[in-house]
Design a protein around this motif. Structure first.
Motif, mmCIF file in Angstrom:
data_model
loop_
_atom_site.group_PDB
_atom_site.id
_atom_site.type_symbol
_atom_site.label_atom_id
_atom_site.label_comp_id
_atom_site.label_asym_id
_atom_site.label_seq_id
_atom_site.Cartn_x
_atom_site.Cartn_y
_atom_site.Cartn_z
ATOM 1 N N ALA A 5 22.652 87.763 -16.223
ATOM 2 C CA ALA A 5 23.696 88.755 -16.000
ATOM 3 C C ALA A 5 23.179 89.829 -15.054
ATOM 4 O O ALA A 5 22.013 90.227 -15.141
ATOM 5 C CB ALA A 5 24.120 89.377 -17.318
ATOM 6 N N SER A 6 24.059 90.293 -14.184
ATOM 7 C CA SER A 6 23.678 91.345 -13.234
ATOM 8 C C SER A 6 24.922 92.098 -12.793
ATOM 9 O O SER A 6 26.046 91.695 -13.104
ATOM 10 C CB SER A 6 22.958 90.742 -12.029
ATOM 11 N N GLY A 8 25.395 95.585 -13.190
ATOM 12 C CA GLY A 8 25.627 96.867 -13.825
ATOM 13 C C GLY A 8 25.140 98.018 -12.963
ATOM 14 O O GLY A 8 24.486 97.818 -11.943
ATOM 15 N N LEU A 19 30.511 92.495 -12.554
ATOM 16 C CA LEU A 19 29.365 91.881 -13.204
ATOM 17 C C LEU A 19 29.347 90.388 -12.907
ATOM 18 O O LEU A 19 30.392 89.753 -12.783
ATOM 19 C CB LEU A 19 29.417 92.097 -14.717
ATOM 20 N N CYS A 21 27.502 86.565 -13.955
ATOM 21 C CA CYS A 21 26.744 85.763 -14.918
ATOM 22 C C CYS A 21 26.495 84.417 -14.261
ATOM 23 O O CYS A 21 27.430 83.635 -14.057
ATOM 24 C CB CYS A 21 27.528 85.606 -16.214
ATOM 25 N N TRP A 35 32.122 87.587 -22.088
ATOM 26 C CA TRP A 35 31.383 88.829 -21.846
ATOM 27 C C TRP A 35 31.522 89.688 -23.100
ATOM 28 O O TRP A 35 32.634 89.913 -23.588
ATOM 29 C CB TRP A 35 31.951 89.586 -20.647
ATOM 30 N N TYR A 78 32.357 85.932 -13.238
ATOM 31 C CA TYR A 78 32.426 87.344 -12.912
ATOM 32 C C TYR A 78 33.285 88.108 -13.911
ATOM 33 O O TYR A 78 34.214 87.549 -14.506
ATOM 34 C CB TYR A 78 33.020 87.535 -11.517
ATOM 35 N N TYR A 92 26.212 95.081 -21.182
ATOM 36 C CA TYR A 92 27.111 93.944 -21.142
ATOM 37 C C TYR A 92 26.287 92.651 -21.105
ATOM 38 O O TYR A 92 25.325 92.528 -20.352
ATOM 39 C CB TYR A 92 28.010 94.019 -19.915
ATOM 40 N N THR A 115 23.176 93.661 -18.921
ATOM 41 C CA THR A 115 23.158 94.551 -17.768
ATOM 42 C C THR A 115 23.882 95.828 -18.177
ATOM 43 O O THR A 115 24.943 95.793 -18.797
ATOM 44 C CB THR A 115 23.799 93.887 -16.530
ATOM 45 N N VAL A 117 25.954 99.173 -17.988
ATOM 46 C CA VAL A 117 27.034 99.843 -17.266
ATOM 47 C C VAL A 117 27.168 101.255 -17.822
ATOM 48 O O VAL A 117 27.334 101.435 -19.027
ATOM 49 C CB VAL A 117 28.365 99.086 -17.434
#
Length: 121
Positions: A5-6, A8, A19, A21, A35, A78, A92, A115, A117
């Motif tokens: 996951a990225s 954030g 975001l 995944c 999510w 996403y 998240y 990640t 947020v």
């Protein structure tokens, strides 16, 4: 299966983030993906889920603001988050399973690393 996951970050209220995944192979073609988020001091909650057939579900608090979608060519799921609010602040996580029900319940085995947020007011 390793999920990554990225996406954030820190954003002002009313702003947007997307975001991502990512997973190896084509698991998203046969798996439901969800999510989740966990805010400090709160329980983890499901935010959105998408089935392998494309059906989606959202928690009421994000309906109309968040969209979950899959890009199979990029092997990525996403979560597009618009009109962010301070109460969206959380870590998240993405998760996947062949069972849509397990993703809804959060009883899956495979989870991304999370990640963060942060939405400022």
């Amino acid at each position: 299966v390793q999920l990554q996951a990225s996406g954030g970050g820190l954003v002002q209220a009313g702003g947007s983030l997307r975001l991502s995944c990512a997973a190896p192979g084509s698991i998203f073609s046969t798996n439901a993906v969800g999510w989740y988020r966990q805010a400090p001091g709160k329980q983890r909650e499901l935010v959105a889920v998408i089935g392998s057939g494309g059906s989606t579900n959202y928690v009421d608090s994000v309906k109309g603001r968040f969209t979950i979608f899959i890009d199979n060519t990029k092997k990525t799921v996403y979560l597009q988050m618009n009109n962010l609010k301070p109460e969206d602040t959380a870590v998240y996580y993405c998760t996947a399973d062949t069972s849509f029900l397990k993703v809804l319940r959060g009883t899956t085995v495979y989870w991304g690393q999370g990640t963060l947020v942060t939405v400022s007011s």
